[in-house]
Design a protein around this motif. Sequence first.
Motif, PDB file in Angstrom:
ATOM      1  N   VAL A  64       0.815  -1.213   0.000  1.00 46.31           N
ATOM      2  CA  VAL A  64       0.000   0.000   0.000  1.00 46.31           C
ATOM      3  C   VAL A  64       0.849   1.262   0.000  1.00 46.31           C
ATOM      4  CG1 VAL A  64      -1.738   1.319   1.269  1.00 46.31           C
ATOM      5  CG2 VAL A  64      -1.936  -1.171   1.100  1.00 46.31           C
ATOM      6  N   GLU A  65       1.832   1.362   0.916  1.00 50.58           N
ATOM      7  CA  GLU A  65       2.640   2.571   1.009  1.00 50.58           C
ATOM      8  C   GLU A  65       3.513   2.769  -0.228  1.00 50.58           C
ATOM      9  OE1 GLU A  65       2.345   0.373   3.466  1.00 50.58           O
ATOM     10  OE2 GLU A  65       1.120   1.570   4.856  1.00 50.58           O
ATOM     11  N   GLU A  66       4.084   1.675  -0.743  1.00 50.90           N
ATOM     12  CA  GLU A  66       4.936   1.786  -1.928  1.00 50.90           C
ATOM     13  C   GLU A  66       4.108   2.164  -3.150  1.00 50.90           C
ATOM     14  OE1 GLU A  66       8.739   1.765  -3.696  1.00 50.90           O
ATOM     15  OE2 GLU A  66       8.055   1.744  -1.614  1.00 50.90           O
ATOM     16  N   TYR A  67       2.910   1.586  -3.248  1.00 53.69           N
ATOM     17  CA  TYR A  67       2.005   1.929  -4.351  1.00 53.69           C
ATOM     18  C   TYR A  67       1.679   3.421  -4.315  1.00 53.69           C
ATOM     19  CZ  TYR A  67      -2.248   2.006  -7.210  1.00 53.69           C
ATOM     20  OH  TYR A  67      -3.195   2.299  -8.160  1.00 53.69           O
ATOM     21  N   ALA A  68       1.370   3.937  -3.116  1.00 54.92           N
ATOM     22  CA  ALA A  68       1.035   5.363  -2.977  1.00 54.92           C
ATOM     23  C   ALA A  68       2.225   6.238  -3.356  1.00 54.92           C
ATOM     24  CB  ALA A  68       0.589   5.652  -1.548  1.00 54.92           C
ATOM     25  N   ARG A  69       3.421   5.827  -2.932  1.00 53.40           N
ATOM     26  CA  ARG A  69       4.614   6.623  -3.238  1.00 53.40           C
ATOM     27  C   ARG A  69       4.855   6.714  -4.734  1.00 53.40           C
ATOM     28  NH1 ARG A  69       9.718   6.174  -4.639  1.00 53.40           N
ATOM     29  NH2 ARG A  69       9.598   3.902  -4.838  1.00 53.40           N
ATOM     30  N   ILE A  70       4.768   5.571  -5.412  1.00 52.17           N
ATOM     31  CA  ILE A  70       5.033   5.532  -6.848  1.00 52.17           C
ATOM     32  C   ILE A  70       3.966   6.284  -7.629  1.00 52.17           C
ATOM     33  CG2 ILE A  70       5.172   4.009  -8.860  1.00 52.17           C
ATOM     34  CD1 ILE A  70       6.461   1.913  -7.006  1.00 52.17           C
ATOM     35  N   THR A  71       2.699   6.048  -7.299  1.00 55.28           N
ATOM     36  CA  THR A  71       1.617   6.683  -8.058  1.00 55.28           C
ATOM     37  C   THR A  71       1.559   8.184  -7.811  1.00 55.28           C
ATOM     38  OG1 THR A  71       0.048   6.086  -6.293  1.00 55.28           O
ATOM     39  CG2 THR A  71       0.226   4.588  -8.183  1.00 55.28           C
ATOM     40  N   GLU A  72       1.842   8.622  -6.597  1.00 57.62           N
ATOM     41  CA  GLU A  72       1.846  10.056  -6.317  1.00 57.62           C
ATOM     42  C   GLU A  72       2.965  10.755  -7.083  1.00 57.62           C
ATOM     43  OE1 GLU A  72       2.042  10.382  -2.103  1.00 57.62           O
ATOM     44  OE2 GLU A  72       0.000   9.603  -1.797  1.00 57.62           O
ATOM     45  N   PHE A  73       4.145  10.112  -7.152  1.00 60.30           N
ATOM     46  CA  PHE A  73       5.240  10.688  -7.925  1.00 60.30           C
ATOM     47  C   PHE A  73       4.868  10.761  -9.399  1.00 60.30           C
ATOM     48  CE2 PHE A  73       8.889  10.074 -10.703  1.00 60.30           C
ATOM     49  CZ  PHE A  73       9.710  11.125 -10.326  1.00 60.30           C
ATOM     50  N   LEU A  74       4.282   9.683  -9.940  1.00 57.57           N
ATOM     51  CA  LEU A  74       3.923   9.659 -11.355  1.00 57.57           C
ATOM     52  C   LEU A  74       2.885  10.732 -11.672  1.00 57.57           C
ATOM     53  CD1 LEU A  74       4.101   8.377 -14.164  1.00 57.57           C
ATOM     54  CD2 LEU A  74       2.338   6.741 -13.437  1.00 57.57           C
ATOM     55  N   ARG A  75       1.868  10.848 -10.834  1.00 52.74           N
ATOM     56  CA  ARG A  75       0.834  11.860 -11.064  1.00 52.74           C
ATOM     57  C   ARG A  75       1.435  13.266 -11.069  1.00 52.74           C
ATOM     58  NH1 ARG A  75      -4.369  11.754 -10.587  1.00 52.74           N
ATOM     59  NH2 ARG A  75      -4.335  13.618  -9.258  1.00 52.74           N
ATOM     60  N   ALA A  76       2.304  13.532 -10.116  1.00 57.10           N
ATOM     61  CA  ALA A  76       2.924  14.850 -10.058  1.00 57.10           C
ATOM     62  C   ALA A  76       3.805  15.086 -11.278  1.00 57.10           C
ATOM     63  CB  ALA A  76       3.739  14.979  -8.776  1.00 57.10           C
ATOM     64  N   ASP A  77       4.543  14.070 -11.693  1.00 53.44           N
ATOM     65  CA  ASP A  77       5.451  14.194 -12.828  1.00 53.44           C
ATOM     66  C   ASP A  77       4.682  14.460 -14.117  1.00 53.44           C
ATOM     67  OD1 ASP A  77       8.056  14.336 -13.656  1.00 53.44           O
ATOM     68  OD2 ASP A  77       8.299  12.182 -14.000  1.00 53.44           O
ATOM     69  N   VAL A  78       3.487  13.863 -14.242  1.00 54.42           N
ATOM     70  CA  VAL A  78       2.693  13.998 -15.458  1.00 54.42           C
ATOM     71  C   VAL A  78       1.862  15.279 -15.455  1.00 54.42           C
ATOM     72  CG1 VAL A  78       0.818  12.977 -16.806  1.00 54.42           C
ATOM     73  CG2 VAL A  78       2.585  11.505 -15.833  1.00 54.42           C
ATOM     74  N   LEU A  79       1.225  15.596 -14.340  1.00 57.87           N
ATOM     75  CA  LEU A  79       0.250  16.682 -14.306  1.00 57.87           C
ATOM     76  C   LEU A  79       0.872  18.050 -14.030  1.00 57.87           C
ATOM     77  CD1 LEU A  79      -2.613  14.867 -12.345  1.00 57.87           C
ATOM     78  CD2 LEU A  79      -2.417  15.197 -14.817  1.00 57.87           C
ATOM     79  N   LYS A 216     -11.982   3.156   0.449  1.00 60.64           N
ATOM     80  CA  LYS A 216     -10.709   2.800  -0.168  1.00 60.64           C
ATOM     81  C   LYS A 216     -10.516   1.312   0.057  1.00 60.64           C
ATOM     82  CE  LYS A 216      -5.793   3.859  -0.466  1.00 60.64           C
ATOM     83  NZ  LYS A 216      -4.659   4.640   0.082  1.00 60.64           N
ATOM     84  N   ILE A 217     -10.622   0.549  -1.021  1.00 61.10           N
ATOM     85  CA  ILE A 217     -10.498  -0.908  -0.960  1.00 61.10           C
ATOM     86  C   ILE A 217      -9.150  -1.277  -1.569  1.00 61.10           C
ATOM     87  CG2 ILE A 217     -11.546  -3.115  -1.583  1.00 61.10           C
ATOM     88  CD1 ILE A 217     -14.175  -1.580  -2.001  1.00 61.10           C
ATOM     89  N   ASP A 218      -8.259  -1.818  -0.725  1.00 58.82           N
ATOM     90  CA  ASP A 218      -6.888  -2.078  -1.137  1.00 58.82           C
ATOM     91  C   ASP A 218      -6.262  -0.747  -1.598  1.00 58.82           C
ATOM     92  OD1 ASP A 218      -7.128  -4.822  -0.463  1.00 58.82           O
ATOM     93  OD2 ASP A 218      -8.178  -5.169  -2.348  1.00 58.82           O
ATOM     94  N   ASN A 219      -5.996  -0.585  -2.895  1.00 54.53           N
ATOM     95  CA  ASN A 219      -5.337   0.643  -3.345  1.00 54.53           C
ATOM     96  C   ASN A 219      -6.234   1.569  -4.160  1.00 54.53           C
ATOM     97  OD1 ASN A 219      -2.675   0.340  -2.275  1.00 54.53           O
ATOM     98  ND2 ASN A 219      -2.312  -1.286  -3.764  1.00 54.53           N
ATOM     99  N   LEU A 220      -7.514   1.221  -4.309  1.00 52.92           N
ATOM    100  CA  LEU A 220      -8.406   2.019  -5.142  1.00 52.92           C
ATOM    101  C   LEU A 220      -9.602   2.521  -4.341  1.00 52.92           C
ATOM    102  CD1 LEU A 220      -8.400  -0.146  -8.404  1.00 52.92           C
ATOM    103  CD2 LEU A 220      -6.978   1.832  -7.865  1.00 52.92           C
TER     104      LEU A 220
END
Length: 246
Positions: A64-79, A216-220
Amino acid sequence: MNQELPWWLHKVSRLSAGKLVRFERSMAASLEKRGLLEEIPHLLGCDLYFHSAGVSINEYRSHVEEYARITEFLRADVLEDGTMTDQSVCMLWLLRESGCMHDLFSRNELDQVTRKMVSLMQSRPLAKTLYPLRIRRGFEIAVKQLLQFKKRAVSTQAGSGVNFLFPILERSQAIFIDTEAMLPGPEARLRDVLTRLESKGHRVKVLSRGQVPNLKIDNLVYEAIPHAVYGRVPIHGVRLLPKHLA
């Protein structure tokens, strides 16, 4: 290297189903050893028709924490404005080809993502090479076949007890969870939904309550929308609708 990339991706996209499964399991085993991935019952197993038929389907859950870290970085990098990393350039392509864009970006944000990808194709050699490549044909056929499974699983003897191992499956279709009582109140309805989800091994966090709770179920994140299925006897419950579709 960019000139070799299309050749390698084309070669990989033509691998047999057996080789792809072995590759998937090898990658999953490596991530499981590092504590970054685990195999859990698929959310579809909570659906009325799957649950009542005793059909078992598995999926992967990221840490969960690693998923949040990666997806938050990707969203910031893209948007956000600025130069994107090569990793993010590749991740956008992977999300597009796997049909998972909606897992990270809202419908409104997808327009911005599309404009970003067009801009990257004009300015980044890696994107210019990668983004025109399409390897989704086999994936799309597989998903179409899997979408039919839900409709016929309860009508066939072979449907019960079959185990599947897929990292993604039927993300866009709402899952119906029945409740114990007819016309239950919001709290009773939510309690029944949480009981079903937790009994299947899912991690659930209630983000908001009320008539339409956010979970919030698992990561979604999903909305639990009150709903009834009408047949000989009406069955009351909720539809779990991914937040981006609400």
